[in-house]
Design a protein around this motif. Structure first.
Motif, PDB file in Angstrom:
ATOM      1  N   LEU A 295     -26.907   0.203 -21.991  1.00  0.00           N
ATOM      2  CA  LEU A 295     -26.901  -0.010 -21.154  1.00  0.00           C
ATOM      3  C   LEU A 295     -25.628   0.847 -20.344  1.00  0.00           C
ATOM      4  O   LEU A 295     -26.007   0.698 -19.294  1.00  0.00           O
ATOM      5  CB  LEU A 295     -26.596  -1.475 -20.646  1.00  0.00           C
ATOM      6  CG  LEU A 295     -28.076  -2.121 -20.778  1.00  0.00           C
ATOM      7  CD1 LEU A 295     -28.145  -4.088 -21.013  1.00  0.00           C
ATOM      8  CD2 LEU A 295     -29.353  -1.960 -20.062  1.00  0.00           C
ATOM      9  N   LYS A 296     -24.709   0.654 -21.524  1.00  0.00           N
ATOM     10  CA  LYS A 296     -23.320   1.303 -20.356  1.00  0.00           C
ATOM     11  C   LYS A 296     -23.303   2.872 -20.509  1.00  0.00           C
ATOM     12  O   LYS A 296     -22.870   3.202 -19.408  1.00  0.00           O
ATOM     13  CB  LYS A 296     -22.499   0.567 -21.453  1.00  0.00           C
ATOM     14  CG  LYS A 296     -21.631  -0.351 -22.121  1.00  0.00           C
ATOM     15  CD  LYS A 296     -21.046  -0.623 -22.551  1.00  0.00           C
ATOM     16  CE  LYS A 296     -19.958  -2.245 -22.794  1.00  0.00           C
ATOM     17  NZ  LYS A 296     -19.325  -2.385 -23.556  1.00  0.00           N
TER      18      LYS A 296
ATOM     19  N   VAL B 143     -28.284 -13.143 -24.340  1.00  0.00           N
ATOM     20  CA  VAL B 143     -29.130 -12.364 -22.830  1.00  0.00           C
ATOM     21  C   VAL B 143     -27.748 -11.554 -22.376  1.00  0.00           C
ATOM     22  O   VAL B 143     -26.315 -12.085 -22.933  1.00  0.00           O
ATOM     23  CB  VAL B 143     -29.017 -13.441 -21.880  1.00  0.00           C
ATOM     24  CG1 VAL B 143     -28.553 -13.196 -20.476  1.00  0.00           C
ATOM     25  CG2 VAL B 143     -29.748 -14.168 -21.723  1.00  0.00           C
ATOM     26  N   ILE B 144     -28.037 -10.298 -22.538  1.00  0.00           N
ATOM     27  CA  ILE B 144     -26.635  -9.150 -21.606  1.00  0.00           C
ATOM     28  C   ILE B 144     -27.135  -8.831 -19.974  1.00  0.00           C
ATOM     29  O   ILE B 144     -27.757  -9.082 -19.373  1.00  0.00           O
ATOM     30  CB  ILE B 144     -26.971  -8.338 -22.017  1.00  0.00           C
ATOM     31  CG1 ILE B 144     -26.809  -7.755 -23.658  1.00  0.00           C
ATOM     32  CG2 ILE B 144     -26.180  -6.876 -21.388  1.00  0.00           C
ATOM     33  CD1 ILE B 144     -27.599  -6.209 -24.563  1.00  0.00           C
ATOM     34  N   ASP B 145     -25.522 -10.028 -19.539  1.00  0.00           N
ATOM     35  CA  ASP B 145     -25.677  -9.542 -17.854  1.00  0.00           C
ATOM     36  C   ASP B 145     -24.892  -7.402 -17.560  1.00  0.00           C
ATOM     37  O   ASP B 145     -23.999  -7.294 -18.292  1.00  0.00           O
ATOM     38  CB  ASP B 145     -24.220 -10.511 -17.672  1.00  0.00           C
ATOM     39  CG  ASP B 145     -25.580 -11.514 -18.342  1.00  0.00           C
ATOM     40  OD1 ASP B 145     -26.461 -11.832 -17.181  1.00  0.00           O
ATOM     41  OD2 ASP B 145     -24.414 -12.678 -17.652  1.00  0.00           O
TER      42      ASP B 145
ATOM     43  N   GLY C 230     -26.326  -5.707 -30.338  1.00  0.00           N
ATOM     44  CA  GLY C 230     -25.664  -3.987 -30.663  1.00  0.00           C
ATOM     45  C   GLY C 230     -26.173  -2.774 -29.579  1.00  0.00           C
ATOM     46  O   GLY C 230     -25.140  -1.607 -29.098  1.00  0.00           O
ATOM     47  N   LYS C 231     -27.116  -2.244 -29.668  1.00  0.00           N
ATOM     48  CA  LYS C 231     -27.740  -1.051 -29.680  1.00  0.00           C
ATOM     49  C   LYS C 231     -28.082  -1.690 -27.840  1.00  0.00           C
ATOM     50  O   LYS C 231     -28.203  -0.647 -26.976  1.00  0.00           O
ATOM     51  CB  LYS C 231     -29.056  -1.066 -30.698  1.00  0.00           C
ATOM     52  CG  LYS C 231     -29.452   0.254 -30.759  1.00  0.00           C
ATOM     53  CD  LYS C 231     -30.966   0.681 -30.710  1.00  0.00           C
ATOM     54  CE  LYS C 231     -31.686  -0.581 -30.276  1.00  0.00           C
ATOM     55  NZ  LYS C 231     -32.574   0.286 -29.511  1.00  0.00           N
ATOM     56  N   VAL C 232     -28.542  -1.828 -27.345  1.00  0.00           N
ATOM     57  CA  VAL C 232     -29.092  -1.886 -26.640  1.00  0.00           C
ATOM     58  C   VAL C 232     -28.090  -2.793 -25.612  1.00  0.00           C
ATOM     59  O   VAL C 232     -27.861  -1.597 -24.554  1.00  0.00           O
ATOM     60  CB  VAL C 232     -30.143  -3.959 -26.062  1.00  0.00           C
ATOM     61  CG1 VAL C 232     -30.484  -3.824 -24.639  1.00  0.00           C
ATOM     62  CG2 VAL C 232     -30.977  -3.274 -27.383  1.00  0.00           C
TER      63      VAL C 232
ATOM     64  N   PRO D 295     -21.879   0.724 -17.391  1.00  0.00           N
ATOM     65  CA  PRO D 295     -20.719   0.422 -18.343  1.00  0.00           C
ATOM     66  C   PRO D 295     -19.855  -1.039 -18.275  1.00  0.00           C
ATOM     67  O   PRO D 295     -19.187  -0.982 -19.222  1.00  0.00           O
ATOM     68  CB  PRO D 295     -19.754   1.113 -17.114  1.00  0.00           C
ATOM     69  CG  PRO D 295     -19.821   1.527 -15.818  1.00  0.00           C
ATOM     70  CD  PRO D 295     -21.694   1.059 -15.647  1.00  0.00           C
ATOM     71  N   ASP D 296     -20.259  -2.050 -17.662  1.00  0.00           N
ATOM     72  CA  ASP D 296     -19.405  -3.213 -17.859  1.00  0.00           C
ATOM     73  C   ASP D 296     -20.253  -4.324 -18.469  1.00  0.00           C
ATOM     74  O   ASP D 296     -20.628  -5.627 -18.264  1.00  0.00           O
ATOM     75  CB  ASP D 296     -18.834  -4.314 -16.208  1.00  0.00           C
ATOM     76  CG  ASP D 296     -17.655  -2.858 -15.363  1.00  0.00           C
ATOM     77  OD1 ASP D 296     -17.463  -1.991 -16.521  1.00  0.00           O
ATOM     78  OD2 ASP D 296     -17.483  -2.522 -14.907  1.00  0.00           O
ATOM     79  N   ALA D 297     -21.279  -3.708 -18.532  1.00  0.00           N
ATOM     80  CA  ALA D 297     -22.886  -4.341 -19.224  1.00  0.00           C
ATOM     81  C   ALA D 297     -22.112  -5.711 -20.439  1.00  0.00           C
ATOM     82  O   ALA D 297     -21.204  -4.960 -21.587  1.00  0.00           O
ATOM     83  CB  ALA D 297     -23.507  -4.132 -19.887  1.00  0.00           C
ATOM     84  N   ALA D 298     -22.393  -6.982 -20.537  1.00  0.00           N
ATOM     85  CA  ALA D 298     -21.819  -7.405 -21.630  1.00  0.00           C
ATOM     86  C   ALA D 298     -22.224  -8.871 -21.998  1.00  0.00           C
ATOM     87  O   ALA D 298     -23.501  -8.773 -20.894  1.00  0.00           O
ATOM     88  CB  ALA D 298     -20.425  -8.393 -21.224  1.00  0.00           C
TER      89      ALA D 298
END
Length: 252
Positions: free
Chosen positions: A161-162, A189-191, A155-157, A167-170
């Motif tokens: 990243l956003k 994994v976050i894209d 959540g923090k990462v 801004p569209d990291a998910a």
């Protein structure tokens, strides 16, 4: 498989893989890293064609499940990077490769092991199809840069990243399973689709993301590949080398 049963693009991918093996897997090489992707079966096929004598004393180090199965089913000797921390040559696929041979990898969520095997190699080679060949990263591969993160920090990462250019990291969600994708290392994994500004110099973006607490690995492979071999739609192959040279091989 004969040429008549292969589509043009598959034939060009095979030619790219065969050429990469012919040029970089030499008789004196004993420890070989095998990556993942749709071109890698052709890599293993060409290595097998080098003959029993050539492969008798070789050890093959996989980057993941697919490459492990290819090695085992081919009757080649399976090894591990713990036992062989120096690899002669690693051949792997990529999700995208830019004009300077920087890569995005991690579409299969195994970029941590892929980077370990790539960094262990004296020579790192990429084989892919033409859709992975671009001027700047993020041009053809829309999901963004894969970022492996420990679950309790995601959540923090994700929030960070956003704010630093994606801004569209998910969080990557699993298909046919409720919940997020979980890597072989038990992480998420976050894209993160970064802007063109961040992809002009991906090594700086890599450093910035890697410093975030909770990040395990980033799917940016910068200044690592010696050459990239691309199978083109017309059956030809484009070879891009890290000295800036480009070579075209005509379709057979």
């Amino acid at each position: 498989m004969s040429n008549s049963t292969l589509s043009v693009i598959e034939a060009s991918k095979r030619l790219a893989a065969y050429t990469a093996v012919d040029q970089h897997v030499k008789p004196e090489h004993r420890i070989i890293g095998i990556g993942s992707g749709s071109t890698v079966p052709y890599v293993v096929d060409r290595i097998i064609q080098q003959g029993v004598a050539a492969n008798k004393d070789r050890i093959f180090v996989p980057t993941g499940f697919q490459s492990r199965e290819l090695i085992v089913s081919a009757g080649l000797t399976l090894g591990d990077v713990d036992q062989h921390p120096t690899i002669d040559v690693t051949i792997d696929g990529a999700d995208e490769v830019d004009q300077n041979l920087n890569c995005i990898k991690g579409g299969g969520a195994c970029h941590l092991r892929e980077k370990v095997i790539a960094e262990a190699a004296l020579t790192f080679i990429v084989v892919a199809d033409y859709r992975k060949n671009s001027q700047f990263l993020g041009t053809n591969y829309d999901p963004g840069v894969p970022v492996e993160v420990v679950p309790f920090a995601y959540g923090k990462v994700l929030s960070k990243l956003k704010t630093i250019g994606a801004p569209d990291a998910a969080l990557r969600m699993a298909v046919k399973k409720a919940g997020p994708v979980v890597t072989d290392n038990g992480n998420f994994v976050i894209d993160a689709p970064f802007s063109r500004e961040h992809m002009i110099n991906p090594s700086e973006t890599l450093k910035q993301v890697k410093l975030l607490t909770g990040v395990v690995e980033v799917g940016l492979f910068c200044d690592m590949a010696k050459a990239a071999y691309f199978g083109n739609a017309d059956g030809s192959v484009t070879i891009k080398r890290n000295d800036g040279s480009v070579e075209e091989l005509a379709a057979p």
